[in-house]
Design a protein around this motif. Sequence first.
Motif, PDB file in Angstrom:
ATOM      1  N   UNK A   1       0.832  -1.197   0.000  1.00 52.28           N
ATOM      2  CA  UNK A   1       0.000   0.000   0.000  1.00 52.28           C
ATOM      3  C   UNK A   1       0.873   1.256   0.000  1.00 52.28           C
ATOM      4  N   UNK A   2       0.358   2.335  -0.581  1.00 50.59           N
ATOM      5  CA  UNK A   2       0.842   3.684  -0.294  1.00 50.59           C
ATOM      6  C   UNK A   2      -0.140   4.284   0.707  1.00 50.59           C
ATOM      7  N   UNK A   3       0.377   5.112   1.620  1.00 54.50           N
ATOM      8  CA  UNK A   3      -0.521   5.659   2.646  1.00 54.50           C
ATOM      9  C   UNK A   3      -0.121   7.083   2.999  1.00 54.50           C
ATOM     10  N   UNK A   4      -1.071   7.785   3.610  1.00 59.29           N
ATOM     11  CA  UNK A   4      -0.849   9.133   4.121  1.00 59.29           C
ATOM     12  C   UNK A   4      -1.629   9.290   5.418  1.00 59.29           C
ATOM     13  N   UNK A   5      -0.922   9.404   6.528  1.00 63.73           N
ATOM     14  CA  UNK A   5      -1.561   9.621   7.825  1.00 63.73           C
ATOM     15  C   UNK A   5      -1.264  11.020   8.372  1.00 63.73           C
ATOM     16  N   UNK A   6      -0.783  11.904   7.504  1.00 65.84           N
ATOM     17  CA  UNK A   6      -0.602  13.284   7.916  1.00 65.84           C
ATOM     18  C   UNK A   6      -1.900  14.066   7.778  1.00 65.84           C
ATOM     19  N   UNK A   7      -1.886  15.293   8.225  1.00 68.47           N
ATOM     20  CA  UNK A   7      -3.111  16.112   8.184  1.00 68.47           C
ATOM     21  C   UNK A   7      -3.315  16.777   6.828  1.00 68.47           C
ATOM     22  N   UNK A   8      -2.293  16.759   5.976  1.00 67.59           N
ATOM     23  CA  UNK A   8      -2.400  17.382   4.665  1.00 67.59           C
ATOM     24  C   UNK A   8      -2.387  16.329   3.556  1.00 67.59           C
ATOM     25  N   UNK A   9      -2.970  16.673   2.430  1.00 64.12           N
ATOM     26  CA  UNK A   9      -2.934  15.791   1.273  1.00 64.12           C
ATOM     27  C   UNK A   9      -1.499  15.647   0.749  1.00 64.12           C
ATOM     28  N   UNK A  10      -1.192  14.452   0.251  1.00 64.14           N
ATOM     29  CA  UNK A  10       0.081  14.174  -0.416  1.00 64.14           C
ATOM     30  C   UNK A  10      -0.242  13.646  -1.804  1.00 64.14           C
ATOM     31  N   UNK A  11       0.497  14.123  -2.787  1.00 58.63           N
ATOM     32  CA  UNK A  11       0.258  13.690  -4.165  1.00 58.63           C
ATOM     33  C   UNK A  11       1.326  12.701  -4.606  1.00 58.63           C
ATOM     34  N   UNK A  12       0.892  11.651  -5.303  1.00 59.69           N
ATOM     35  CA  UNK A  12       1.829  10.735  -5.940  1.00 59.69           C
ATOM     36  C   UNK A  12       1.982  11.186  -7.388  1.00 59.69           C
ATOM     37  N   UNK A  13       3.141  11.740  -7.703  1.00 60.95           N
ATOM     38  CA  UNK A  13       3.386  12.184  -9.079  1.00 60.95           C
ATOM     39  C   UNK A  13       3.475  10.989 -10.019  1.00 60.95           C
ATOM     40  N   UNK A  14       4.185   9.940  -9.556  1.00 61.26           N
ATOM     41  CA  UNK A  14       4.282   8.734 -10.383  1.00 61.26           C
ATOM     42  C   UNK A  14       4.673   7.558  -9.503  1.00 61.26           C
ATOM     43  N   UNK A  15       4.062   6.422  -9.778  1.00 58.13           N
ATOM     44  CA  UNK A  15       4.413   5.174  -9.102  1.00 58.13           C
ATOM     45  C   UNK A  15       4.562   4.078 -10.143  1.00 58.13           C
ATOM     46  N   UNK A  16       5.684   3.362 -10.067  1.00 58.20           N
ATOM     47  CA  UNK A  16       5.929   2.192 -10.915  1.00 58.20           C
ATOM     48  C   UNK A  16       6.305   1.032 -10.012  1.00 58.20           C
ATOM     49  N   UNK A  17       5.661  -0.104 -10.211  1.00 58.45           N
ATOM     50  CA  UNK A  17       5.962  -1.306  -9.425  1.00 58.45           C
ATOM     51  C   UNK A  17       6.072  -2.482 -10.379  1.00 58.45           C
ATOM     52  N   UNK A  18       7.154  -3.226 -10.225  1.00 56.35           N
ATOM     53  CA  UNK A  18       7.389  -4.393 -11.064  1.00 56.35           C
ATOM     54  C   UNK A  18       7.428  -5.655 -10.211  1.00 56.35           C
ATOM     55  N   UNK A  19       6.745  -6.687 -10.648  1.00 58.43           N
ATOM     56  CA  UNK A  19       6.981  -8.003 -10.076  1.00 58.43           C
ATOM     57  C   UNK A  19       8.339  -8.489 -10.571  1.00 58.43           C
TER      58      UNK A  19
END
Length: 590
Positions: free
Chosen positions: A553-571
Amino acid sequence: MARVIILHAILIQIIILLSKIEAIPSLLTLAYPQIEELCSELKAIDPDRTAFHFQPSKNWLNDPNGPMYYKGLFHLFYQYNPDGPLWGNLAWGHSVSTDLVNWEALDVALDRTDPFDINGVWSGSVTFVAGEPVILYTGIDDQQRNVQNIAFRKNGSDPLLREWSKPGYNPIMLPGGDIDPDNFRDPTTGWFGQDGHWRTAVGANLEGRAEILLYKSQNFQNWTRNEFPLHKSQNSGMWECPDFFPVSLSSKDGLDPSVNTGNIKHVLKVSLMKTLQDYYLVGKYDEKKDVFVPDERYKDDYRTWPMIDYGHVYASKSFFDSKNNRRILWSWVNESDSEADDVKRGWSGMQTFPRAIWLDTDGKQLIQWPIEDIKLLRKHQIQFRDFGLQSGVKHEISGILTSQADVEVEFELPSLEGAESFNNSFLLDPSKLCDEITPSDEGGIGPFGLFVLTSDVEGQEEYTAIYFRIYKSSDRYMTLMCSDLKSSSRREGVYKPAHGAFVGVDISKDKRISLRTLIDHSVVESFVGGGRTCMTMRVYPKHVLTGQTSGLYVFNHGSQEVKIRELNAWEMAKARVNIENDDFISRNYI
């Protein structure tokens, strides 16, 4: 995809159970002979064993020794117990590769056979002398002293370097005078000076003072201790496994150990027994005085020195890869469960995935990055961009086998106004700070990051967190990286610390921070800010023992929004690593 993985896991568990009932395999093989082979293979399934990290097929491994490239092959020697999975009876294991990804195990290269190493063949290095590889290593002699020895290859026509000879005039360096015979070890790769002399450095303890002793030789066999040490410290205890090498100020290219001209600096790396961590200093090497002079910013306080890795590694060793003109680093990753677990598995220890290393453009810190060859293993890919993570949100990354993955993600912060106040005391022990907070504690900016090797089954929840929090000091913003293992495993007897580091990037510049994480069953390696900060963890989730798949998972538990500009995941595919009786390389040299 998920249903297939789950059904496959269930099938594996059924066949494993059947294979443990002695009568059933015998009956099945009467009709289907291949069942016996399948049952044997499935008995060997080990959920903690890695898919693409270097480890022997069985027994104990620790320090990497003498890595090199020679006549078309990469060689890695390593501390190895040929008799079992616990520390002791140390020899030099030996493996070869054509690509630093797939490895064939050869027979032990150096074993305990002589009075000068009868109680252990400990760590050392390989140096090319007149184009030929020569080993310098520490032996534990028949008086239980640390002594330095030399070994030469036996067969000049064998590129596999399977046999080595240890001359009878060993040892070539003795712990005389003020040197503690219990703390005098691990000679570095040698380098050749402009005065026509070879040099090597050895870690030592002199009356409680850490020193890297320098030795000189005209012929690489007769050595004389220099009047002054290469470097010393009053406040850190014994330094072992030293590494000393030049780095370019203008290029990512690696340099031969003997280079000492041009636009360069030198790096001295030491492994500190007091903390079981690897630290390094950047500075200048004065060849006339044969001393290393660290840059002025360093104090004689190891707590302020940068680490090779802020997680669970030790005894790192680098070499110059002349084939690809780069410097490559290996590090030992120890187990953090119990010795009983090691015995049950039949193995202990592995190496980090090999990392290319070079000096950052600021001339102050090393950059480490998984070698490009890892891309040979990339399979299925998941990608998304411009994805907003609201406060309190976690988002699953699915569609790949996430216990065997390479994940790259770049986070972007809309604003830095909510950063928490920074205290200068945080710098001395960021791991303590990470231990006092949790990835669930809401902050101003953060925690945000990754949950890896997770289980969401009620009552069996497990996760390993790799995350960031942003702080504001009087003159700059500080990015804290944490890895939290407290909830990583429900198994008994597992050491589950928190690791922490302040990342050497200026997040105020573009409000972005990158994270790359290699997940390989029981080891997780993370690289932040393009490799400016690295953190390795050992993880032993219990849910995998029952065939349950892991989440990511990606997560954000801070009080402000966080943006994912780009995510790449390879098996990631499974590499071919030290499989017993697998001669896929050596058969070509017989």
